[in-house]
Write an enzyme that holds these catalytic residues in place. Structure first.
Site, PDB file in Angstrom:
ATOM      1  N   ASN A 119       0.232  21.016 -19.732  1.00 23.53           N
ATOM      2  CA  ASN A 119      -0.003  20.267 -20.965  1.00 23.53           C
ATOM      3  C   ASN A 119       0.143  21.119 -22.219  1.00 23.53           C
ATOM      4  O   ASN A 119      -0.210  20.676 -23.312  1.00 23.53           O
ATOM      5  CB  ASN A 119      -1.391  19.621 -20.947  1.00 23.53           C
ATOM      6  N   HIS A 144       0.465  14.606 -28.192  1.00 29.14           N
ATOM      7  CA  HIS A 144      -0.043  13.244 -27.968  1.00 29.14           C
ATOM      8  C   HIS A 144      -0.667  12.674 -29.237  1.00 29.14           C
ATOM      9  O   HIS A 144      -0.518  11.487 -29.538  1.00 29.14           O
ATOM     10  CB  HIS A 144      -1.071  13.227 -26.832  1.00 29.14           C
ATOM     11  N   ARG A 198       0.817  -1.231   0.000  1.00 32.50           N
ATOM     12  CA  ARG A 198       0.000   0.000   0.000  1.00 32.50           C
ATOM     13  C   ARG A 198       0.845   1.273   0.000  1.00 32.50           C
ATOM     14  O   ARG A 198       0.397   2.324   0.435  1.00 32.50           O
ATOM     15  CB  ARG A 198      -0.973   0.037   1.167  1.00 32.50           C
ATOM     16  N   LYS A 218       7.467  23.832 -12.219  1.00 35.33           N
ATOM     17  CA  LYS A 218       6.600  22.672 -12.004  1.00 35.33           C
ATOM     18  C   LYS A 218       6.260  22.533 -10.516  1.00 35.33           C
ATOM     19  O   LYS A 218       5.122  22.243 -10.161  1.00 35.33           O
ATOM     20  CB  LYS A 218       7.251  21.391 -12.542  1.00 35.33           C
ATOM     21  N   GLU A 242      10.655  20.297 -23.341  1.00 35.30           N
ATOM     22  CA  GLU A 242       9.815  20.445 -22.138  1.00 35.30           C
ATOM     23  C   GLU A 242      10.265  21.669 -21.322  1.00 35.30           C
ATOM     24  O   GLU A 242       9.445  22.330 -20.688  1.00 35.30           O
ATOM     25  CB  GLU A 242       9.873  19.188 -21.258  1.00 35.30           C
ATOM     26  N   GLU A 287      -4.132  17.756 -10.410  1.00 35.90           N
ATOM     27  CA  GLU A 287      -4.575  18.226 -11.718  1.00 35.90           C
ATOM     28  C   GLU A 287      -6.072  18.520 -11.772  1.00 35.90           C
ATOM     29  O   GLU A 287      -6.786  18.088 -12.670  1.00 35.90           O
ATOM     30  CB  GLU A 287      -4.178  17.222 -12.817  1.00 35.90           C
ATOM     31  N   ARG A 320      -2.720  22.640 -12.875  1.00 33.70           N
ATOM     32  CA  ARG A 320      -1.690  21.718 -13.367  1.00 33.70           C
ATOM     33  C   ARG A 320      -1.884  21.368 -14.846  1.00 33.70           C
ATOM     34  O   ARG A 320      -0.942  20.977 -15.525  1.00 33.70           O
ATOM     35  CB  ARG A 320      -1.673  20.445 -12.491  1.00 33.70           C
ATOM     36  N   HIS A 341       8.916  11.725 -27.118  1.00 30.43           N
ATOM     37  CA  HIS A 341       7.854  12.510 -26.502  1.00 30.43           C
ATOM     38  C   HIS A 341       8.155  14.012 -26.626  1.00 30.43           C
ATOM     39  O   HIS A 341       7.297  14.808 -27.017  1.00 30.43           O
ATOM     40  CB  HIS A 341       7.691  12.104 -25.033  1.00 30.43           C
ATOM     41  N   LYS A 370       3.307  11.889 -10.377  1.00 30.18           N
ATOM     42  CA  LYS A 370       2.544  11.008 -11.276  1.00 30.18           C
ATOM     43  C   LYS A 370       3.392   9.790 -11.595  1.00 30.18           C
ATOM     44  O   LYS A 370       4.517   9.921 -12.093  1.00 30.18           O
ATOM     45  CB  LYS A 370       2.212  11.726 -12.583  1.00 30.18           C
ATOM     46  N   HIS A 428       0.981  19.564 -25.525  1.00 27.68           N
ATOM     47  CA  HIS A 428       0.778  18.122 -25.392  1.00 27.68           C
ATOM     48  C   HIS A 428      -0.469  17.601 -26.096  1.00 27.68           C
ATOM     49  O   HIS A 428      -0.545  16.422 -26.415  1.00 27.68           O
ATOM     50  CB  HIS A 428       0.729  17.718 -23.915  1.00 27.68           C
TER      51      HIS A 428
HETATM   52  N1  LIG Z   1       5.198  10.938 -14.629  1.00 29.02           N
HETATM   53  C1  LIG Z   1       5.213  12.037 -15.339  1.00 29.02           C
HETATM   54  O1  LIG Z   1       4.800  13.107 -14.888  1.00 29.02           O
HETATM   55  C2  LIG Z   1       5.782  11.974 -16.711  1.00 29.02           C
HETATM   56  C3  LIG Z   1       6.034  13.163 -17.415  1.00 29.02           C
HETATM   57  C4  LIG Z   1       6.614  13.084 -18.667  1.00 29.02           C
HETATM   58  C5  LIG Z   1       6.963  11.853 -19.202  1.00 29.02           C
HETATM   59  N2  LIG Z   1       6.712  10.714 -18.489  1.00 29.02           N
HETATM   60  C6  LIG Z   1       7.091   9.394 -19.017  1.00 29.02           C
HETATM   61  O2  LIG Z   1       8.493   9.374 -19.193  1.00 29.02           O
HETATM   62  C7  LIG Z   1       8.812   8.410 -20.205  1.00 29.02           C
HETATM   63  C8  LIG Z   1       9.874   8.979 -21.116  1.00 29.02           C
HETATM   64  O3  LIG Z   1      11.021   9.218 -20.365  1.00 29.02           O
HETATM   65  P1  LIG Z   1      12.449   9.485 -21.054  1.00 29.02           P
HETATM   66  O4  LIG Z   1      12.273  10.425 -22.178  1.00 29.02           O
HETATM   67  O5  LIG Z   1      13.376   9.806 -19.956  1.00 29.02           O
HETATM   68  O6  LIG Z   1      12.777   8.082 -21.763  1.00 29.02           O
HETATM   69  P2  LIG Z   1      13.487   6.745 -21.227  1.00 29.02           P
HETATM   70  O7  LIG Z   1      13.249   6.546 -19.797  1.00 29.02           O
HETATM   71  O8  LIG Z   1      13.051   5.658 -22.154  1.00 29.02           O
HETATM   72  O9  LIG Z   1      15.037   7.036 -21.466  1.00 29.02           O
HETATM   73  C9  LIG Z   1      15.524   7.225 -22.778  1.00 29.02           C
HETATM   74  C10 LIG Z   1      16.739   6.340 -23.054  1.00 29.02           C
HETATM   75  O10 LIG Z   1      17.881   6.914 -22.422  1.00 29.02           O
HETATM   76  C11 LIG Z   1      18.568   5.919 -21.659  1.00 29.02           C
HETATM   77  N3  LIG Z   1      19.253   6.649 -20.593  1.00 29.02           N
HETATM   78  C12 LIG Z   1      18.741   7.119 -19.443  1.00 29.02           C
HETATM   79  N4  LIG Z   1      19.636   7.853 -18.790  1.00 29.02           N
HETATM   80  C13 LIG Z   1      20.780   7.824 -19.526  1.00 29.02           C
HETATM   81  C14 LIG Z   1      22.069   8.412 -19.376  1.00 29.02           C
HETATM   82  N5  LIG Z   1      22.350   9.211 -18.353  1.00 29.02           N
HETATM   83  N6  LIG Z   1      22.996   8.159 -20.328  1.00 29.02           N
HETATM   84  C15 LIG Z   1      22.692   7.393 -21.403  1.00 29.02           C
HETATM   85  N7  LIG Z   1      21.484   6.846 -21.611  1.00 29.02           N
HETATM   86  C16 LIG Z   1      20.544   7.064 -20.676  1.00 29.02           C
HETATM   87  C17 LIG Z   1      17.474   4.990 -21.231  1.00 29.02           C
HETATM   88  O11 LIG Z   1      17.981   3.737 -20.853  1.00 29.02           O
HETATM   89  C18 LIG Z   1      16.621   4.942 -22.508  1.00 29.02           C
HETATM   90  O12 LIG Z   1      17.182   4.035 -23.432  1.00 29.02           O
HETATM   91  C19 LIG Z   1       7.520   8.058 -20.896  1.00 29.02           C
HETATM   92  O13 LIG Z   1       7.117   6.785 -20.474  1.00 29.02           O
HETATM   93  C20 LIG Z   1       6.535   9.101 -20.374  1.00 29.02           C
HETATM   94  O14 LIG Z   1       5.219   8.607 -20.307  1.00 29.02           O
HETATM   95  C21 LIG Z   1       6.142  10.762 -17.263  1.00 29.02           C
HETATM   96 ZN   LIG Z   2       5.590  15.940 -21.548  1.00 34.31          ZN
END
Ligand SMILES: NC(=O)c1ccc[n+]([C@@H]2O[C@H](COP(=O)([O-])OP(=O)(O)OC[C@H]3O[C@@H](n4cnc5c(N)ncnc54)[C@H](O)[C@@H]3O)[C@@H](O)[C@H]2O)c1
Ligand SMILES: [Zn+2]
Length: 366
Positions: free
Chosen positions: A243, A250, A119, A225, A183, A235, A239, A263, A141, A246
């Protein structure tokens, strides 16, 4: 070094941004001393920076490790189950601290595993991509994808701390760096003129972007943020402004089945679209719209949008999970640092935005 407070009463925490912060973990996480830590990461990130991380954590307590496969498709129910299994096998109890060490995929997955194990156990976010540092690690999130929709299964689970050390970004592929930068630019447009200016001044394509400037930009985005999340954790209203870019972003990701744009690249296109629509609706001066487009283009090349048809994009917009009674919410800029939420974006507006986007041809993406 910057320390940014996220003010959420009993769930308040600090975002630490600065070079060398990984080395300072024993100090930064002092209040968690004596607990059981479990690092969730992937082989790639662990191979590059993992030992550095665990050396610091070991000063605080016992450290276990769970490795998950790399990639968005593993932000899944199957991987979540494997992470929970590993927690059980390691004998973790309620005193466990889950350390999410990676990009947004790891942060979301490990965060949701922490939110649901017994939990809810404590979570520390140690983001290693620029996108995760400025966006996904702050705000609570967490979640995983459902086979039929992204981020459909999730929770709000605030971390106890976020530690962003820009030194780890030296190993990040340039395309991932640019992805996070869109971003940051979004944050500048929606609420921080100084941050917008800083992104206007970043080098073309971010080539040679210096570490002090990156750290400043990360801190600026996190500050914005944090302020928004502090006022609207779940949100309910404010918040949603995060977006910006976005709604269309999206839709682009959906019509290309997440295979074409990162993204951040999709958000970059979304910023250009939002500027074009805002100008068309006479909410935004043409010179400001041009400045937004120029700042977006400066970040670097993105895969083009010319080949994408209007109808699939309109269909994808209708399916945005934030759509209310068929009206698609759009955040539109009205000045640098100011945005407004509108429900009156028409098909003609979207067509106009697409032609404005198609006029901007991006180069080869590496
Ligand atoms: N929770 C939220 O508020 C929120 C907001 C925006 C995005 N997201 C989520 O985040 C995800 C995207 O995240 P991302 O863009 O970080 O992609 P990711 O986590 O897939 O990372 C991108 C690539 O970089 C590699 N990597 C990570 N750190 C590294 C480093 N220091 N050196 C070399 N390689 C490295 C990873 O292994 C991966 O292959 C999506 O799933 C999205 O839905 C969540
Ligand atoms: Zn985003």
């Amino acid at each position: 070094m910057s320390e940014i407070g996220v003010d959420l009463g009993a769930r308040s925490y600090t975002v630490h941004v600065g070079r060398g912060q990984l080395q300072s973990l024993p100090d930064l996480l002092e209040e968690l001393r004596g607990r059981r830590f479990v690092v969730v990461t992937n082989r790639r990130v662990f191979g590059l920076h993992g030992r550095n991380l665990e050396r610091g954590l070991r000063h605080l307590g016992r450290v276990a490790r769970v490795l998950v496969p790399d990639g968005e498709r593993y932000k899944s129910r199957t991987t979540l189950a494997a992470v929970h299994d590993a927690f059980v096998d390691a004998g973790l109890g309620r005193d466990a601290v889950v350390v999410a060490f990676g990009g947004g995929v790891i942060g979301d997955l490990a965060g949701f595993a922490a939110a649901t194990y017994m939990r809810g156990v404590d979570l520390v976010q140690i983001p290693t991509t620029l996108l995760a540092m400025v966006d996904s690690s702050v705000g609570g999130k967490v979640g995983i994808n459902h086979p039929r929709a992204k981020n459909l299964i999730g929770a709000f689970h605030q971390p106890r701390a976020v530690v962003a050390d820009p030194a780890v970004l030296v190993t990040l592929p340039p395309r991932e760096l640019r992805s996070g930068a869109y971003e940051i630019l979004k944050c500048g447009i929606l609420g921080d003129r100084g941050l917008f200016r800083a992104m206007q001044e970043a080098p073309q394509g971010l080539v040679g972007w210096n570490e002090a400037a990156i750290a400043e930009a990360i801190a600026g985005a996190c500050r914005l943020k944090a302020a928004i999340v502090g006022k609207d954790e779940r949100e309910a209203g404010l918040r949603r402004l995060l977006n910006l870019g976005h709604t269309l972003g999206h839709a682009l990701e959906t019509v290309t089945r997440y295979r074409c744009f990162t993204h951040g690249e999709a958000v970059g296109w979304g910023l250009i679209a939002a500027a074009a629509i805002a100008q068309r609706k006479q909410l935004l001066r043409p010179a400001v719209a041009r400045a937004i487009v120029a700042a977006t283009e400066r970040i670097g090349p993105r895969p083009g949008v010319d080949a994408l048809g209007l109808d699939p994009i309109l269909a994808a917009l209708g399916h945005d999970k934030k759509a209310k009674q068929g009206r698609v919410p759009f955040i539109l800029p009205t000045a640098i640092g100011r945005v407004t939420l509108r429900f009156d974006v028409t098909r003609a507006d979207v067509r106009h935005a697409l032609s404005a986007m198609a006029a901007r041809r991006s180069g080869a993406v590496t």
